[in-house]
Design a protein around this motif. Structure first.
Motif, PDB file in Angstrom:
ATOM      1  N   TYR A 155      38.219  32.106  37.463  1.00  0.00           N
ATOM      2  CA  TYR A 155      38.927  31.729  38.677  1.00  0.00           C
ATOM      3  C   TYR A 155      40.253  31.010  38.421  1.00  0.00           C
TER       4      TYR A 155
ATOM      5  N   LYS B  19      47.318  29.212  38.649  1.00  0.00           N
ATOM      6  CA  LYS B  19      46.841  29.962  39.799  1.00  0.00           C
ATOM      7  C   LYS B  19      45.329  29.811  39.914  1.00  0.00           C
TER       8      LYS B  19
ATOM      9  N   TYR C 227      42.088  31.594  41.840  1.00  0.00           N
ATOM     10  CA  TYR C 227      41.618  32.735  42.620  1.00  0.00           C
ATOM     11  C   TYR C 227      40.470  32.306  43.526  1.00  0.00           C
TER      12      TYR C 227
ATOM     13  N   PHE D  39      44.921  34.340  46.032  1.00  0.00           N
ATOM     14  CA  PHE D  39      45.079  33.192  45.147  1.00  0.00           C
ATOM     15  C   PHE D  39      46.118  32.229  45.706  1.00  0.00           C
TER      16      PHE D  39
END
Length: 317
Positions: free
Chosen positions: A115, A162, A164, A175
């Motif tokens: 993630y 980032k 997600y 994201f």
């Protein structure tokens, strides 16, 4: 006899005997008319292999290991992604009329988990700058198209994280993210503009250099086409934290040949007067910045926030 051997002396043919092969050869031959001492030797007992499935491999006496399906993530390790991208970028709240031309660049990402991804990238953006309403000059003389706009060429290097919302097996993965960036931009007057303006002032139309640090936030979506290829859309907003500009834009660069002789950022004279400009907060009929707009123009390009709207193709390894 023809062979020279008498028939009487010829050896008799040996009787045919049963030949045993394999494990049967090790067992003693049964005597005619006598039952085997071990009743189980008369027939082979079935062999059962405990704990193994009954299939063709066990019948042949060869054991075959059963392989469990591997987890999708087990053989991937750390995923690295490369993303070329293309789109547009624009400056916000500028005293100039800013028109976006195009933006292009690339990014490199490394997955820390399913993630979280760290990502760094580079973007080149080009803008067209017009004088805008804040610059005090006589629009009646502003007719030369090649002196109406100047170009700002902007370079941005950024790095961030980032996060997600969906896992790696999802086809659509929104994201959000954020990070820091360094900006370096240039206004380079073309040769035609410089040649014209320097007839009257050798210091006119000097190239402008801007730089600064910015923080950004982003949001976007990733659409997985295959295991290794995804389409992406990203929006990034950059807020300038610090900025520096070498000099203001020369307002005379936005004028035509009928506007020469009225130089200076402190306001221009109305036609018919001699000189470069009057000090004052207004410049009716003039051709330069007034005092107030000069202070705004001194750092106007470097200090303004901006955004990028980009689409790309992400290739993962």
């Amino acid at each position: 006899a023809v062979s020279g051997v008498s028939k009487a002396n010829a050896p008799e043919a040996a009787p045919l005997q049963e030949q045993r092969v394999g494990s049967a050869a090790a067992a003693p031959a049964p005597i005619a008319g006598q039952q085997p001492s071990n009743p189980q030797m008369g027939a082979a007992a079935p062999v059962t292999i405990t704990g193994a499935p009954a299939d063709a491999s066990s019948a042949s006496g060869v054991s075959v290991a059963q392989v469990a399906p591997a987890d999708d993530k087990a053989d991937e390790g750390t995923r690295i992604s490369v993303q070329p991208r293309f789109g547009t970028s624009s400056v916000t709240n500028s005293i100039y009329d800013v028109s976006a031309k195009f933006a292009t660049g690339f990014s490199l990402g490394v997955d820390l988990s399913d993630y979280i991804t760290i990502e760094g990238g580079y973007t080149y953006a080009s803008y067209s700058l017009g004088a805008g309403n804040s610059i005090s000059y006589s629009p009646g003389f502003n007719t030369q198209s090649y002196l109406q706009t100047v170009n700002l060429n902007d370079n941005m290097i950024d790095a961030g994280v980032k996060a997600y919302i969906m896992g790696p097996k999802s086809r659509i993965r929104p994201f959000v993210g954020g990070g820091l960036g360094y900006r370096k931009g240039y206004v380079n007057y073309d040769d035609r503009t410089q040649s014209y303006l320097k007839q009257f002032n050798q210091y006119a139309a000097q190239d402008v250099e801007i730089s600064g640090f910015a923080g950004y936030v982003e949001t976007g979506i990733e659409f997985k086409v295959t295991k290794s290829i995804s389409l992406t859309g990203t929006f990034k907003y950059f807020n300038m934290l610090s900025s520096k500009q070498s000099n203001p834009l020369d307002p005379n660069a936005f004028l035509n040949q009928n506007g020469y002789g009225y130089y200076g950022y402190n306001g221009g004279l109305a036609p018919g007067y001699y000189g470069g400009g009057l000090s004052g907060t207004t410049a009716a009929g003039g051709y330069g910045y007034n005092n107030d707009t000069r202070s705004q123009a001194s750092n106007a390009l470097a200090q303004n926030n901006f955004y990028q709207l980009m689409a790309g193709i992400q290739i993962s390894f």
